[in-house]
Design a protein around this motif. Structure first.
Motif, PDB file in Angstrom:
ATOM      1  N   LEU A 153     -19.998 -55.627-108.474  1.00 50.51           N
ATOM      2  CA  LEU A 153     -21.069 -55.835-109.439  1.00 50.51           C
ATOM      3  C   LEU A 153     -22.015 -54.647-109.371  1.00 50.51           C
ATOM      4  CD1 LEU A 153     -23.076 -59.015-110.259  1.00 50.51           C
ATOM      5  CD2 LEU A 153     -24.334 -56.988-109.506  1.00 50.51           C
ATOM      6  N   ILE A 154     -22.425 -54.143-110.530  1.00 52.53           N
ATOM      7  CA  ILE A 154     -23.456 -53.105-110.588  1.00 52.53           C
ATOM      8  C   ILE A 154     -24.613 -53.630-111.420  1.00 52.53           C
ATOM      9  CG2 ILE A 154     -24.081 -50.798-111.400  1.00 52.53           C
ATOM     10  CD1 ILE A 154     -21.300 -49.850-110.742  1.00 52.53           C
ATOM     11  N   HIS A 155     -25.794 -53.584-110.820  1.00 53.71           N
ATOM     12  CA  HIS A 155     -27.027 -54.049-111.461  1.00 53.71           C
ATOM     13  C   HIS A 155     -27.889 -52.807-111.695  1.00 53.71           C
ATOM     14  CE1 HIS A 155     -30.407 -56.930-112.108  1.00 53.71           C
ATOM     15  NE2 HIS A 155     -31.127 -55.928-111.625  1.00 53.71           N
ATOM     16  N   ALA A 156     -28.089 -52.449-112.960  1.00 50.48           N
ATOM     17  CA  ALA A 156     -28.781 -51.206-113.290  1.00 50.48           C
ATOM     18  C   ALA A 156     -30.082 -51.444-114.026  1.00 50.48           C
ATOM     19  CB  ALA A 156     -27.871 -50.315-114.136  1.00 50.48           C
ATOM     20  N   GLY A 157     -31.158 -50.867-113.482  1.00 46.05           N
ATOM     21  CA  GLY A 157     -32.433 -50.856-114.179  1.00 46.05           C
ATOM     22  C   GLY A 157     -32.607 -49.522-114.876  1.00 46.05           C
ATOM     23  N   PRO A 158     -33.771 -49.268-115.453  1.00 41.73           N
ATOM     24  CA  PRO A 158     -34.008 -48.003-116.136  1.00 41.73           C
ATOM     25  C   PRO A 158     -33.810 -46.792-115.221  1.00 41.73           C
ATOM     26  CG  PRO A 158     -35.727 -49.583-116.683  1.00 41.73           C
ATOM     27  CD  PRO A 158     -34.931 -50.192-115.579  1.00 41.73           C
ATOM     28  N   LEU A 159     -33.138 -45.792-115.736  1.00 39.14           N
ATOM     29  CA  LEU A 159     -32.910 -44.527-115.031  1.00 39.14           C
ATOM     30  C   LEU A 159     -33.411 -43.414-115.932  1.00 39.14           C
ATOM     31  CD1 LEU A 159     -29.331 -45.423-113.841  1.00 39.14           C
ATOM     32  CD2 LEU A 159     -31.226 -44.883-112.285  1.00 39.14           C
ATOM     33  N   ARG A 160     -34.369 -42.649-115.444  1.00 43.76           N
ATOM     34  CA  ARG A 160     -35.049 -41.696-116.325  1.00 43.76           C
ATOM     35  C   ARG A 160     -34.266 -40.410-116.531  1.00 43.76           C
ATOM     36  NH1 ARG A 160     -39.393 -43.635-112.769  1.00 43.76           N
ATOM     37  NH2 ARG A 160     -40.359 -45.389-113.861  1.00 43.76           N
ATOM     38  N   GLU A 161     -33.384 -40.058-115.608  1.00 39.12           N
ATOM     39  CA  GLU A 161     -32.647 -38.810-115.737  1.00 39.12           C
ATOM     40  C   GLU A 161     -31.242 -39.048-116.276  1.00 39.12           C
ATOM     41  OE1 GLU A 161     -32.728 -36.095-112.498  1.00 39.12           O
ATOM     42  OE2 GLU A 161     -34.770 -36.616-111.898  1.00 39.12           O
ATOM     43  N   TYR A 162     -30.849 -38.171-117.175  1.00 31.41           N
ATOM     44  CA  TYR A 162     -29.554 -38.284-117.850  1.00 31.41           C
ATOM     45  C   TYR A 162     -28.393 -38.307-116.854  1.00 31.41           C
ATOM     46  CZ  TYR A 162     -25.620 -36.918-120.861  1.00 31.41           C
ATOM     47  OH  TYR A 162     -24.420 -36.857-121.503  1.00 31.41           O
ATOM     48  N   ALA A 163     -28.438 -37.425-115.852  1.00 39.06           N
ATOM     49  CA  ALA A 163     -27.333 -37.334-114.893  1.00 39.06           C
ATOM     50  C   ALA A 163     -27.100 -38.652-114.173  1.00 39.06           C
ATOM     51  CB  ALA A 163     -27.606 -36.230-113.875  1.00 39.06           C
ATOM     52  N   HIS A 164     -28.167 -39.349-113.841  1.00 40.61           N
ATOM     53  CA  HIS A 164     -28.030 -40.631-113.148  1.00 40.61           C
ATOM     54  C   HIS A 164     -27.481 -41.702-114.091  1.00 40.61           C
ATOM     55  CE1 HIS A 164     -29.862 -38.815-109.758  1.00 40.61           C
ATOM     56  NE2 HIS A 164     -31.079 -38.771-110.257  1.00 40.61           N
ATOM     57  N   ARG A 165     -27.924 -41.685-115.331  1.00 37.41           N
ATOM     58  CA  ARG A 165     -27.391 -42.648-116.305  1.00 37.41           C
ATOM     59  C   ARG A 165     -25.895 -42.416-116.540  1.00 37.41           C
ATOM     60  NH1 ARG A 165     -32.190 -41.293-119.206  1.00 37.41           N
ATOM     61  NH2 ARG A 165     -30.958 -40.226-120.817  1.00 37.41           N
ATOM     62  N   VAL A 166     -25.500 -41.158-116.609  1.00 39.18           N
ATOM     63  CA  VAL A 166     -24.086 -40.838-116.822  1.00 39.18           C
ATOM     64  C   VAL A 166     -23.242 -41.331-115.656  1.00 39.18           C
ATOM     65  CG1 VAL A 166     -22.404 -38.959-116.966  1.00 39.18           C
ATOM     66  CG2 VAL A 166     -24.471 -38.879-118.354  1.00 39.18           C
ATOM     67  N   ALA A 167     -23.713 -41.106-114.429  1.00 36.40           N
ATOM     68  CA  ALA A 167     -22.962 -41.532-113.245  1.00 36.40           C
ATOM     69  C   ALA A 167     -22.768 -43.045-113.233  1.00 36.40           C
ATOM     70  CB  ALA A 167     -23.685 -41.079-111.979  1.00 36.40           C
ATOM     71  N   VAL A 168     -23.819 -43.778-113.580  1.00 33.33           N
ATOM     72  CA  VAL A 168     -23.737 -45.239-113.567  1.00 33.33           C
ATOM     73  C   VAL A 168     -22.897 -45.745-114.728  1.00 33.33           C
ATOM     74  CG1 VAL A 168     -25.075 -47.377-113.728  1.00 33.33           C
ATOM     75  CG2 VAL A 168     -25.918 -45.474-112.354  1.00 33.33           C
ATOM     76  N   ALA A 169     -23.094 -45.153-115.906  1.00 31.64           N
ATOM     77  CA  ALA A 169     -22.317 -45.572-117.078  1.00 31.64           C
ATOM     78  C   ALA A 169     -20.825 -45.377-116.832  1.00 31.64           C
ATOM     79  CB  ALA A 169     -22.753 -44.778-118.306  1.00 31.64           C
ATOM     80  N   ARG A 170     -20.478 -44.291-116.172  1.00 27.80           N
ATOM     81  CA  ARG A 170     -19.072 -44.034-115.860  1.00 27.80           C
ATOM     82  C   ARG A 170     -18.531 -45.107-114.920  1.00 27.80           C
ATOM     83  NH1 ARG A 170     -19.655 -39.317-113.626  1.00 27.80           N
ATOM     84  NH2 ARG A 170     -19.476 -38.165-115.579  1.00 27.80           N
ATOM     85  N   SER A 171     -19.306 -45.457-113.916  1.00 30.41           N
ATOM     86  CA  SER A 171     -18.868 -46.478-112.960  1.00 30.41           C
ATOM     87  C   SER A 171     -18.778 -47.858-113.598  1.00 30.41           C
ATOM     88  CB  SER A 171     -19.826 -46.525-111.756  1.00 30.41           C
ATOM     89  OG  SER A 171     -19.789 -45.318-111.028  1.00 30.41           O
ATOM     90  N   MET A 172     -19.668 -48.129-114.558  1.00 31.63           N
ATOM     91  CA  MET A 172     -19.676 -49.431-115.233  1.00 31.63           C
ATOM     92  C   MET A 172     -18.724 -49.464-116.431  1.00 31.63           C
ATOM     93  SD  MET A 172     -23.783 -50.308-115.192  1.00 31.63           S
ATOM     94  CE  MET A 172     -23.608 -52.011-115.757  1.00 31.63           C
ATOM     95  N   ASP A 173     -18.220 -48.293-116.825  1.00 26.76           N
ATOM     96  CA  ASP A 173     -17.353 -48.162-117.991  1.00 26.76           C
ATOM     97  C   ASP A 173     -18.057 -48.666-119.252  1.00 26.76           C
ATOM     98  OD1 ASP A 173     -15.078 -47.434-119.383  1.00 26.76           O
ATOM     99  OD2 ASP A 173     -14.049 -49.338-119.047  1.00 26.76           O
TER     100      ASP A 173
END
Length: 243
Positions: A157-177
Motif C-alpha cells: 500500500l502507498i499512501h501519498a499526500g501532497p508532494l511539492r517537487e515534480y521529481a518526488h511526484r514522478v517517483a511515487v506515481a511510477r510506483s503507484m502506476d
C-alpha cells in the motif's frame, strides 16, 4: 503470526506538514497491535507507542528479549549526527526488529538512512522477506525520490499526500502506476492511496485534531455532492474511489 496482525508493507509519503504523521498514528491506533517498534526520529510517537524512549540499541535488545512473544512497546530515537552513524543505528534496529518478529515497525524519514540505489542490508531483508516474519512495515518520507527503490517497489500500500517537487511526484506515481497529475492536484491534508492487494485507488482527507476546514461552496441544484467535501471530518469516514 499473531491472529490480529497481517504483515504488510506500507509506504507513507508527503511533504512536511501535510498529515503523514497524523495518518500513521491513526493507523497505529486502528491496528491495536500489542507489539510495536518505532524509529522515532523526531520523538513524536509517545502517544502511539508509549512514553518510554530507549536510550541505546542495547536497551532495545534487552526489551525484545524480555518481551519474548508478549506485548512490546519500543521507541528509539537515533543519537548519531552523521550519515554513517545514522545508517549504522538504523541497520542495528532493523536487525532487532527482524529478530523480534510479529510486530508493527514504523520507520520515519527513510531518506536519512537509504538512497535510491542503496539500503542497509537488514532493511533490505525486511522489505523483501519481512512479511514472512510477520512484520508490518510502515515507512515514511518527505522525499520519496531519494529513498530505496526496493522499498517502494515492494509496498502493498502507498499512501501519498501532497508532494511539492515534480521529481518526488514522478517517483511515487511510477510506483503507484498512476498519472503524476493526480498527485499534483492534491491539497494540504488530502491523500491518494493505492492498495496493491486489491488494486483499488482511494482518496480522502486527514485533518489534525481540532482543525476546522473551510466549507465547500454549495453546488447548483441537480449536481452530485462531492464525497470529498473538505468541510467534512473525513478521518473516520469510509474511503471513496478516486476519479
Amino acid at each position: 503470526m499473531t491472529a490480529d496482525l497481517e504483515a504488510r508493507i506500507w509506504g507513507v509519503v508527503g511533504a512536511s506538514g501535510t498529515g503523514k504523521g497524523i495518518w500513521i498514528k491513526d493507523q497505529i491506533r486502528r491496528l491495536k497491535s500489542p507489539r510495536i517498534i518505532v524509529w522515532d526520529f523526531k520523538k513524536e510517537y509517545e502517544d502511539a507507542a508509549g512514553k518510554r524512549l530507549s536510550p541505546t540499541l542495547a536497551d532495545v535488545r534487552a526489551q525484545v528479549i524480555a518481551a519474548g512473544d508478549g506485548p512490546l512497546r519500543v521507541r528509539y530515537c537515533p543519537r548519531g549526527a552523521g550519515e554513517k552513524a545514522l545508517r549504522k543505528e538504523f541497520e542495528g534496529l532493523c536487525e532487532l526488529v527482524y529478530a523480534a518478529e510479529h510486530c508493527v515497525f514504523v520507520a520515519e524519514e527513510l531518506a536519512n538512512v537509504t538512497t535510491p540505489g542503496w539500503a542497509p542490508a537488514a532493511w533490505r531483508k525486511m522489505t523483501t522477506s519481512g512479511r514472512h516474519a510477520g512484520i508490518h512495515i510502515i515507512g515514511a518520507t518527505q522525499t520519496p525520490a531519494l529513498v530505496d527503490k526496493t522499498f517502494l517497489g515492494n509496498c502493498t500500500l502507498i499512501h501519498a499526500g501532497p508532494l511539492r517537487e515534480y521529481a518526488h511526484r514522478v517517483a511515487v506515481a511510477r510506483s503507484m502506476d498512476i498519472d503524476e497529475g493526480r498527485l499534483a492536484k492534491l491539497v494540504k491534508f488530502q491523500w491518494l492511496e493505492k492498495d496493491f492487494d486489491s488494486g483499488e485507488v482511494t482518496t480522502g482527507f486527514t485533518y489534525p485534531k481540532g482543525f476546522k476546514a473551510a466549507p465547500t461552496p454549495r453546488r447548483a441544484s441537480g449536481t452530485s455532492t462531492d464525497s470529498l467535501d473538505p468541510g467534512r471530518e473525513p478521518t473516520d469516514a469510509p474511503k471513496v474511489k478516486a476519479r
